[in-house]
Design an enzyme around this catalytic site. Sequence first.
Site, short mmCIF file in Angstrom:
data_model
loop_
_atom_site.label_atom_id
_atom_site.label_comp_id
_atom_site.label_asym_id
_atom_site.label_seq_id
_atom_site.Cartn_x
_atom_site.Cartn_y
_atom_site.Cartn_z
N LYS A 176 -24.77 24.25 -8.38
CA LYS A 176 -25.05 23.87 -6.98
C LYS A 176 -26.56 23.73 -6.80
CE LYS A 176 -23.74 25.34 -2.28
NZ LYS A 176 -23.08 26.40 -1.49
N SER B 57 -19.76 24.72 1.77
CA SER B 57 -20.89 23.88 1.48
C SER B 57 -20.96 23.48 0.00
CB SER B 57 -22.19 24.57 1.88
OG SER B 57 -22.33 25.78 1.18
N SER C 79 -18.07 29.25 1.49
CA SER C 79 -18.53 28.02 0.84
C SER C 79 -18.14 27.80 -0.60
CB SER C 79 -20.06 27.94 0.95
OG SER C 79 -20.42 27.72 2.29
#
Lengths: 98, 503, 477
Positions: free
Chosen positions: B80, B155, B179
């Site tokens: 990420k 997210s 997330s």
Amino acid sequence: MKNKDITRIQVEKVASLARLELGEAEAERFAAQLGSILAYMEKLEELDVEGVEPLTHVLDLVNVTADDEPVPCLPREVYLANAPCRQDGLFLVPPVIE
Amino acid sequence: MNELRELSAGELAGLVAAGEISAREVVEDALSSIAARDGLLGAFLRVDREGALAAAAAVDEKMAAGEDVGPLAGVPVGLKDNLCVRGREITCGSRILAGHRAPYDAAVVERLRRAGAVPLGQLNMDEFAMGSSNENSGYGPVRNPWDPARVPGGSSGGAAAAVAARECPVSLGSDTGGSIRQPASLCGVVGLKPTYGRVSRYGLIAYASSLDQIGPFARTVEDAALVLEAIAGHDPRDSTSAPVEVPSYVDLLDRPPSLARLGVPRQCFAEGMEPEVEKAFRAALEVYRKEGIDVVEIDLPRIPYSVACYYILSTAEASSNLARFDGVQYGLRVGQEEGMLEMYRRTRQEGFGEEVKRRIMLGTYVLSSGYYEAYYARAQRVRRLIKQDFDEAFSRCEFVLMPTAPSTAFPLGEKTADPLQMYLSDIFTIGVNLAGLPAVSVPCGFSADGLPVGMQVIAPPFQEAGMLRAAKAFQDQTDFHCRRPEADRDVSPPAGKRGEQAG
Amino acid sequence: MSKWETVIGLEVHVQLGTRSKIFCRCPVEWGGDPNTRVCPVCLGLPGVLPVLNRRAVELGVKAGLALNCEIARFSKFDRKNYYYPDLPKAYQVSQYDCPLNGPGWLEIPNGGETKRIGITRAHLEEDAGKLVHFSSAKASGVDYNRTGVPLLEIVSEPDLRSPAEAGTYLRTLRTVMRYVEVSECDMEKGSFRCDANISLRPAGSTRLGTKVEIKNLNSFKGVEKALEYEEIRQRRILEKGGELVQETRLFDADAGTTHSMRTKEEAQDYRYFPDPDLVPVVLEEEWIEDIRRSLPELPATRAARFVRDYGLPEYDAGVLTSEKPLADYYEAVAAAADPKLASNWVMVELQGRLKEAGKDIGSSPVSPENLAELLNLIQEGTISGKIAKTVFVEMFEKGRAAGTIVEEEGLRQISDTDELTAVVEAVIAANPGPVEDLHGGKKKAIGFLVGQVMKETRGQANPREVNRIIARCLGLK
């Protein structure tokens, strides 16, 4: 949905603290959205929190410390490489009047 | 070659360690998968082809030298875009960090490298981890491999989509209010959030410091265990890192689960889920019951307050954590000709997207003079109550089961108009972060229109081993995790593709 | 007699003497090229986390004990949020409502007595970087070397009543902090910084007047001057019936005046909240006691003991205890020689020569034992005080022992009556004039005769004996 009356002045004040320069329409929109979000937050007032300690850390850790042993630093170029503006080993910013 | 991307991370590492395939082959396959599919999905913001091949070569050299290559030898891992990788551009999906190159590796990246894994590049995300749909990225949205007109969740949307689309077998995301778990649910993969403090946050660009944790995405529970074992552990550079031994999650998976009783909070049925989600969830409970496990109703009375509590605490912390993005040392700088104040204001105004600004405003407000007691301090007390609810629940059952998300993947643009509606969709995941507990989302079904549904197994602190066994017990009886999305076939990108591309 | 009473409170930041920074392991040293003593943590780069330096806590507690503070068994860190280019995280890690040290006091000398000045609190915090202003005024440069250096902010109660008292407080505080080796306290190097708060109120009133904060105070004298100026400025306004503005003013050392800071913003809202990246500090009794036991005797106590045990005047005791190494040196001498003699010699001869040579007591070429030996030679009458001074020069420059020098150069004082009488008689015979003056009542003329005897004996005659013998020879009283 219930709405809390957030004034433009309050929005300006908060934006100023957060160093954001909101546009007109944006400020209006935020005032309305923050209003409805904060009104929702008032839900928490339904709970009785008398005698309940605030929780900052979920783990009960205390006294996490390091020994006072210096470690050599990397050459400053490593950090200055990202600088938008630099000179003589310094990060340059607009003149600050003190 | 296509078969390689069907293999699990464990299988790949095994083959590399046995000398049956080279790390290079594995990584080349991942890179070509990304090249073929990511144009449509937008999961990767930046692919480090050179770095990945160099890392693969290093693994192959070690193999040749007869050295130990590690439990994740040659396994390609997407990261990420809020995890620092030395020398790479790391932006948290934000324009304000455009051009920012991290001068150090995050602790988890160090550990992955030590385990022989190969970092592939940065995965798209909601800007600064704020969002539940990956529509808030400064570099374009991510699309759900099961239906590219829909969101992958957020997210960590890119991290979930990449694994679902078989661009890489595993990836790392971060979870502050759901997330990892929510996109895992929407993308039909496994997503694990460890106990707070289990994995070092050093090198994770912070959103909400008392809630953030890094965790793996995988297609199977075994792979999630494998990656967790590699990244977990105490780190003296993180004061909130728990000095708790890391058990061998992989080995412990083989032990038969001792599941006497699972609890389902009655509140989750009151909060509203889509009928398809409820159907899949209830069917999932039956899977456990059929194995002779007791599934009982428990009470988490303060769950309905968790969204309000979370959005006060997380935005407050975020407003402070994001204050450092000011154009002085790195990233975007705008307006310096007009003086210091203007530089701050214009840089942040232009660099941050709307959701980020909204949360910064909210967080600044709840901390500001006169409001601290009413909002922040109260929310901290409610947080303690929510944690107590879970502690109490775990005296009545070993693990708690909940749906992960109240809906399946929704169409892009559907929920962007009303931020509060978006926040409310975190209702099942948020309480877990507030209480600091470990939780894993596993695929537990599909809606009538073929969209994945996920279920969470939530455990007491540091009980990841048992939690993984409970999840595996479910996985062993089902095949939801074996289904494949449409978009895992090589697809050419639609005309006029948006945003950044692999490079 | 003044209509107005001055009320002063001081906020002092001392830099704690750790080897590395408070939340990272960058070395703490004075000077250095910009940005060469930084790392991702003190730069506040994305993704970094702080880890508390244990020694900073230790020194903070030490300081608190020396200031009689209540040491907090539970303390924590909070974030103070504001924007300034020398603050990389846009917040400073400090302590808000649970400081390491609670209320305490410092006793300062007050015209022969002591006055107790209250300490409100003393807490830990991290330092910010430094701004460098280019003369072209087109830009400023930021140097983060100083970011993250540990500070202890010591806040006094508004118990000071005059600028002079404020100066005394600062000097006393500095002495104490140096004694317990918590900080170098060098105002020029920035390891001791001071902001002042001053207000005036009608004499006899207990309500505080409008407070004005003064910044940019870079020396003790500067603090006193700034406060003197403020006292006058504020009194003038109040006497005209005007009202004071609560504001921050900067001191201009060259002009000796203060002026209002140009600030367009309203009062800062720091939005303090507990830092989620740092865990609380919980102190054990044992640990605090260990630190307490390691504290040296504090200067005020030690000075009082010098007065009592060595019979020294207060002033001398004060000078000798102003620095711990000096006090240690003195006591080593006083243990082996006459304390009063030791006091004079240490304060005047030794300190004088050290200053000239640019050395401090720690690098004195004359050891306490050597000095004691010299003093004992004087005491025993082996050499005169005057000769001793020349011997001392040689001791200082060559590092040689007193006894050795005296022997080798034959500097023993002549006290033998017969030997001296012979010389005295010769001098009397050779100087009829002065002798006559003496008989005539001019007592001072004896000095000339003594001088002549000293000349004849190359200064080695015992002057007291010489005086006695001359008087005897001439039949004087």
